[in-house]
Design a protein around this motif. Structure first.
Motif, PDB file in Angstrom:
ATOM      1  N   LYS A   1      -1.730   6.386  -3.328  1.00  0.00           N
ATOM      2  CA  LYS A   1      -0.354   6.010  -3.018  1.00  0.00           C
ATOM      3  C   LYS A   1      -0.065   4.597  -3.514  1.00  0.00           C
ATOM      4  O   LYS A   1      -0.856   3.678  -3.294  1.00  0.00           O
ATOM      5  CB  LYS A   1      -0.118   6.073  -1.503  1.00  0.00           C
ATOM      6  CG  LYS A   1      -0.363   7.456  -0.899  1.00  0.00           C
ATOM      7  CD  LYS A   1       0.639   8.458  -1.392  1.00  0.00           C
ATOM      8  CE  LYS A   1       0.411   9.835  -0.781  1.00  0.00           C
ATOM      9  NZ  LYS A   1       0.614   9.868   0.677  1.00  0.00           N
ATOM     10  N   ILE A   2       1.076   4.438  -4.167  1.00  0.00           N
ATOM     11  CA  ILE A   2       1.575   3.127  -4.570  1.00  0.00           C
ATOM     12  C   ILE A   2       2.618   2.698  -3.543  1.00  0.00           C
ATOM     13  O   ILE A   2       3.529   3.463  -3.214  1.00  0.00           O
ATOM     14  CB  ILE A   2       2.223   3.187  -5.966  1.00  0.00           C
ATOM     15  CG1 ILE A   2       1.190   3.591  -7.024  1.00  0.00           C
ATOM     16  CG2 ILE A   2       2.859   1.851  -6.330  1.00  0.00           C
ATOM     17  CD1 ILE A   2       1.790   3.865  -8.388  1.00  0.00           C
TER      18      ILE A   2
ATOM     19  N   ILE B   1      -6.349 -15.740   9.866  1.00  0.00           N
ATOM     20  CA  ILE B   1      -6.458 -14.319   9.519  1.00  0.00           C
ATOM     21  C   ILE B   1      -5.688 -14.098   8.219  1.00  0.00           C
ATOM     22  O   ILE B   1      -4.530 -14.501   8.093  1.00  0.00           O
ATOM     23  CB  ILE B   1      -5.861 -13.402  10.607  1.00  0.00           C
ATOM     24  CG1 ILE B   1      -6.555 -13.612  11.950  1.00  0.00           C
ATOM     25  CG2 ILE B   1      -5.961 -11.935  10.182  1.00  0.00           C
ATOM     26  CD1 ILE B   1      -5.898 -12.839  13.090  1.00  0.00           C
ATOM     27  N   ILE B   2      -6.343 -13.458   7.263  1.00  0.00           N
ATOM     28  CA  ILE B   2      -5.670 -12.983   6.056  1.00  0.00           C
ATOM     29  C   ILE B   2      -5.506 -11.478   6.184  1.00  0.00           C
ATOM     30  O   ILE B   2      -6.485 -10.751   6.362  1.00  0.00           O
ATOM     31  CB  ILE B   2      -6.465 -13.329   4.782  1.00  0.00           C
ATOM     32  CG1 ILE B   2      -6.407 -14.833   4.511  1.00  0.00           C
ATOM     33  CG2 ILE B   2      -5.924 -12.548   3.582  1.00  0.00           C
ATOM     34  CD1 ILE B   2      -7.232 -15.278   3.311  1.00  0.00           C
ATOM     35  N   VAL B   3      -4.274 -11.006   6.082  1.00  0.00           N
ATOM     36  CA  VAL B   3      -3.979  -9.572   6.136  1.00  0.00           C
ATOM     37  C   VAL B   3      -3.863  -9.074   4.694  1.00  0.00           C
ATOM     38  O   VAL B   3      -2.931  -9.413   3.975  1.00  0.00           O
ATOM     39  CB  VAL B   3      -2.674  -9.297   6.904  1.00  0.00           C
ATOM     40  CG1 VAL B   3      -2.380  -7.802   6.942  1.00  0.00           C
ATOM     41  CG2 VAL B   3      -2.768  -9.866   8.318  1.00  0.00           C
ATOM     42  N   ALA B   4      -4.855  -8.272   4.278  1.00  0.00           N
ATOM     43  CA  ALA B   4      -4.917  -7.808   2.886  1.00  0.00           C
ATOM     44  C   ALA B   4      -5.058  -6.293   2.844  1.00  0.00           C
ATOM     45  O   ALA B   4      -5.882  -5.751   2.108  1.00  0.00           O
ATOM     46  CB  ALA B   4      -6.088  -8.487   2.177  1.00  0.00           C
ATOM     47  N   THR B   5      -4.238  -5.615   3.622  1.00  0.00           N
ATOM     48  CA  THR B   5      -4.332  -4.157   3.754  1.00  0.00           C
ATOM     49  C   THR B   5      -3.276  -3.409   2.946  1.00  0.00           C
ATOM     50  O   THR B   5      -3.445  -2.231   2.643  1.00  0.00           O
ATOM     51  CB  THR B   5      -4.209  -3.771   5.230  1.00  0.00           C
ATOM     52  OG1 THR B   5      -3.087  -4.470   5.809  1.00  0.00           O
ATOM     53  CG2 THR B   5      -5.453  -4.172   6.000  1.00  0.00           C
ATOM     54  N   ASP B   6      -2.173  -4.022   2.636  1.00  0.00           N
ATOM     55  CA  ASP B   6      -1.118  -3.521   1.757  1.00  0.00           C
ATOM     56  C   ASP B   6      -0.701  -2.087   2.093  1.00  0.00           C
ATOM     57  O   ASP B   6      -0.454  -1.766   3.249  1.00  0.00           O
ATOM     58  CB  ASP B   6      -1.541  -3.670   0.292  1.00  0.00           C
ATOM     59  CG  ASP B   6      -0.357  -3.611  -0.663  1.00  0.00           C
ATOM     60  OD1 ASP B   6       0.742  -4.039  -0.273  1.00  0.00           O
ATOM     61  OD2 ASP B   6      -0.519  -3.140  -1.794  1.00  0.00           O
ATOM     62  N   ALA B   7      -0.642  -1.189   1.103  1.00  0.00           N
ATOM     63  CA  ALA B   7      -0.046   0.130   1.286  1.00  0.00           C
ATOM     64  C   ALA B   7      -0.836   1.024   2.228  1.00  0.00           C
ATOM     65  O   ALA B   7      -0.315   2.037   2.708  1.00  0.00           O
ATOM     66  CB  ALA B   7       0.117   0.824  -0.065  1.00  0.00           C
ATOM     67  N   TYR B   8      -2.108   0.678   2.488  1.00  0.00           N
ATOM     68  CA  TYR B   8      -2.936   1.494   3.367  1.00  0.00           C
ATOM     69  C   TYR B   8      -3.077   0.856   4.749  1.00  0.00           C
ATOM     70  O   TYR B   8      -4.023   1.147   5.477  1.00  0.00           O
ATOM     71  CB  TYR B   8      -4.314   1.722   2.727  1.00  0.00           C
ATOM     72  CG  TYR B   8      -4.255   2.684   1.552  1.00  0.00           C
ATOM     73  CD1 TYR B   8      -4.627   4.014   1.707  1.00  0.00           C
ATOM     74  CD2 TYR B   8      -3.807   2.268   0.305  1.00  0.00           C
ATOM     75  CE1 TYR B   8      -4.567   4.901   0.653  1.00  0.00           C
ATOM     76  CE2 TYR B   8      -3.743   3.147  -0.765  1.00  0.00           C
ATOM     77  CZ  TYR B   8      -4.117   4.469  -0.586  1.00  0.00           C
ATOM     78  OH  TYR B   8      -4.049   5.349  -1.643  1.00  0.00           O
ATOM     79  N   SER B   9      -2.135   0.015   5.123  1.00  0.00           N
ATOM     80  CA  SER B   9      -2.210  -0.699   6.398  1.00  0.00           C
ATOM     81  C   SER B   9      -2.095   0.246   7.591  1.00  0.00           C
ATOM     82  O   SER B   9      -1.260   1.147   7.610  1.00  0.00           O
ATOM     83  CB  SER B   9      -1.076  -1.732   6.491  1.00  0.00           C
ATOM     84  OG  SER B   9      -1.223  -2.732   5.511  1.00  0.00           O
TER      85      SER B   9
END
Length: 427
Positions: free
Chosen positions: A341-342, A233-241
């Motif tokens: 959002k940053i 699994i690659i988790v690539a959700t960052d600030a919007y997780s």
């Protein structure tokens, strides 16, 4: 997106159409399941599929819904942190490795665009970090010296040359980075999605992940209407997780950032304002950024959220500031406005997380998502393919930790930006 013109503004109106996708239904099997349809997820999926891996990418909303479709569109090299400070924070090996990778990251973005014929208004004319006053000039002089010592193609420009390139005498100088450039950010994300699908990636949108479970060496990722079983699994959700990896969002302090876009400027104004199409931002603590799109619209942004009282305050500030910077424009009206959002980490550097065996992800781009997201996506692909060992990654494994007073800091950033912009440039 989602019938809200303030989420993606100009970029949604001018980007080519995304690929046709649908929500996940039923059960699928893959080598790798990627969660998140931004630059990191799309880049990792593309590179994995090109190497022969079977990949399923799950996006909760639409391709580029998060920061990938809302940002300014600057293809920057490096991070906010001064180059010489990285080894002190990360250690010499990781610091040098990260600097080298991020310094070359804009080249990877441009190569992908050219190799996959992505229509995203790419401009390869560099960026200008504009100095405000003596303190700003000192900052960019230090940054220029540190990058130059590492062989980077950066040039310190004086006030006169900066004025010629930007079209205003407001700056004491600028740092010209020839590695960098600009693009249409949502168009780039959608172009990566088209390329990934062509390479064999199965992209499923409107498919938020609600749970995961491990059975032996395999993972099952569940949505409301389906599931994907995979080795990685690659988790690539960052600030919007959200969902199972909401802690990634909680590790970051959200900094709101808005953009306004004018109508296309006249041919005469385009000869004076950013004639070389460089992307720009300044050295103020509450910074401003500006650039031109392919149609000649001036895109101008800063810290703040376009909601409640902030919508009127920030628009008024933007009009005053543009008139002060570029008096030749006169009174401007904006065709588009949007914000997002940053995600800011406590040391302004990205993170590498190992959430569980074979569950990995990079996050925390601190407003530098385009080039780092793209190169980190490729790095994750190479790691899963066995080409890069964990010890040779550009960042060490970091434990998830929530910063103190996160919610209060986020409220302060939004409110503080309103106060600053209400008072600034009024005379």
């Amino acid at each position: 997106m989602l019938n809200d013109p303030r989420t993606h503004g100009l970029w949604e109106k001018t980007a080519p159409l995304p690929p046709e996708t649908s929500a996940l239904q039923g059960a699928l099997s893959a080598d790798v399941v990627i969660v998140g349809g931004g630059y990191t997820g799309l880049s990792s999926g593309l590179h994995l599929a090109e190497a022969g891996s079977k990949v399923v990418l799950l996006e909760a909303r639409e391709i580029g819904f998060g920061g990938a479709g809302r940002n300014v569109g600057l293809i920057n090299a490096g991070m906010w942190v001064m180059p010489d400070d990285l080894p002190g924070v990360l250690g010499q090996n990781y610091g040098d490795r990260l600097l080298g990778m991020l310094g070359e990251a804009p080249r990877l973005v441009m190569e992908l665009i050219e190799n996959h014929d992505i229509a995203c208004e790419l401009e390869k004319n560099g960026t200008l970090h504009c100095a405000v006053g003596a303190d700003g000039l000192k900052e960019i002089e230090t940054r220029a010296a540190q990058w130059s010592a590492r062989g980077a193609p950066v040039t310190l420009l004086d006030a006169a040359e900066t004025a010629r390139r930007v079209g205003t005498s407001a700056y004491a100088g600028s740092l010209f980075d020839m590695r960098a450039g600009t693009l249409q950010p949502l168009a780039y994300a959608r172009g990566l999605a088209h390329a990934a699908i062509k390479a064999g990636v199965s992209i499923r949108t409107s498919s938020p992940v609600i749970a995961t479970e491990r059975d032996g060496s395999r993972w099952t990722v569940k949505t409301e209407s389906g599931r994907v079983t995979a080795d990685w699994i690659i988790v690539a959700t960052d600030a919007y997780s959200t969902g199972p990896w909401e802690q990634v969002r909680c590790e970051q302090v959200h900094l709101p950032y808005f953009n306004f876009a004018t109508a296309p400027l006249s041919d005469n104004l385009r000869k004076w304002i950013l004639p070389g199409r460089e992307g720009c931002w300044d050295t103020k603590e509450i910074l401003s950024s500006f650039r031109m799109d392919r149609a000649g619209r001036l895109v101008f942004g800063s810290v703040g959220a376009l909601r409640n009282t902030g919508a009127a305050i920030h628009k008024s500030w933007a009009k005053r500031s543009l008139k002060r910077l570029f008096p030749q424009i006169g009174d401007v009206e904006f065709e588009y406005e949007w914000y997002g959002k940053i995600g800011m980490t406590d040391n302004a550097l990205p993170r590498f997380h190992k959430f569980a065996p074979n569950v990995v992800g990079f996050s925390g781009y601190n407003g530098r998502g385009i080039a780092p997201g793209t190169v980190f996506g490729r790095t994750l692909a190479h790691h899963i393919l066995g080409r890069i060992a964990e010890a040779d990654l550009p960042l060490p494994v970091t434990d998830l930790r929530e910063p103190g007073f996160r919610a209060l800091k986020e409220m302060w950033y939004e409110a503080g930006a309103q106060v600053a912009h209400f008072a600034a440039a009024r005379f």
